[in-house]
Design a protein around this motif. Structure first.
Motif: not given
Length: 302
Positions: A34-40, A270-281, A283-292
């Motif tokens: 899962q961590q590699r999803n965001i790293e890759q 500062l810029k803040v982007e909220k992800f309402p449906s994601n938890s502490h994890w 990067a693991q849950e939303n690698a595409t959103g983080v990368s974008n």
């Protein structure tokens, strides 16, 4: 400092380095599938823009250095490690002037502090669900909801309570994550192997003990001013670096709204982007959103 603490330098000389300050999880890095999803995802996108990246494992991550002794995980020492890594990068390639830092969880406080103390080294700072030290300290003292959500820290701060709860053994730690969608059998197997290494769990818990209340919370009756006398969390840490905060709003460890609401006091750019449906994890849950979110910031600032 790198030599003194036996930090492994895996950096290579590139024009625009991006340091991913990787989080630790009770001593175990989450660099499994899962961590590699965001790293890759970041790696592919950044390399397509000629922006290489380097991953800095946290102290106590498997295969990384595990210093011993009281105070070995003091955030000031961890920040020095990051400064040393950046110094090595710049020495290898003089054209490197600044770096981008992306950090999550405990990597967050280290990266926040790095940016506050050594801002000229950074081009941008990106934080994923990692509390700003000054904000978190204030909320632990004043915010009932944050204190409630951080009650586990009172347990972690005491080796005796940790043992009584069975959290000094891999099976006990494993129960804390079982059932989370991202924590599949591949991840579980990797974590169990990591937690089984000598002193791995204790090293991870030392991040809490050495930085939040210094083992004083139980004797002091919780998150009190007296308990924070040994805290290493800065009280007025101002960040001038361009900062992007990505936050999973379903994080159960934080009073999410308050952690974000107080940031502008310390982080003007500062810029803040909220992800309402994601938890502490996040990067693991939303690698595409983080990368974008991360890649455009890094590429436009490189």
């Amino acid at each position: 400092m790198i030599a003194a603490r036996n930090i492994q330098d895996t950096a290579k000389a590139f024009l625009w380095p991006c340091l991913l300050a990787q989080r630790q999880l009770f001593g175990a890095t989450t660099a499994v599938r899962q961590q590699r999803n965001i790293e890759q995802g970041l790696a592919v996108s950044l390399l397509s823009h000629r922006t290489p990246r380097h991953i800095a494992d946290a102290c106590a991550a498997p295969g990384s250095y595990r210093p011993s002794g009281a105070g070995a995980y003091n955030v000031s020492l961890l920040v020095e490690d990051m400064v040393d890594l950046i110094t090595v990068l710049k020495a290898r390639e003089p054209s490197i002037k600044k770096v981008h830092v992306v950090a999550h969880d405990w990597g967050g406080p280290v990266a926040w502090t790095l940016a506050g103390w050594h801002g000229p080294l950074l081009s941008t700072l990106t934080i994923l669900n990692g509390p700003h030290p000054s904000v978190f300290r204030r909320l632990l003292l004043e915010d009932d909801e944050q204190r409630r959500r951080s009650s586990y820290i009172l347990l972690f701060d005491s080796p005796q309570l940790v043992a009584a709860a069975g959290l000094d053994k891999p099976a006990g730690i494993n129960k804390l994550f079982a059932g989370d969608a991202w924590y599949d059998i591949v991840t579980e197997a990797a974590m169990m192997t990591a937690w089984s290494q000598p002193d791995e769990i204790n090293a991870g818990l030392s991040w809490y003990r050495d930085n939040i209340c210094g083992g004083c919370t139980v004797a002091s009756g919780g998150f009190t001013q007296k308990a924070f006398e040994k805290s290493n969390m800065a009280t007025n840490l101002t960040i001038d670096v361009e900062t992007l905060v990505l936050w999973g709003m379903a994080d159960t460890a934080f009073d999410n709204d308050q952690n974000l609401a107080l940031l502008p006091e310390f982080v003007p750019n500062l810029k803040v982007e909220k992800f309402p449906s994601n938890s502490h994890w996040l990067a693991q849950e939303n690698a595409t959103g983080v990368s974008n979110a991360v890649v455009p910031l890094i590429c436009q600032s490189s």
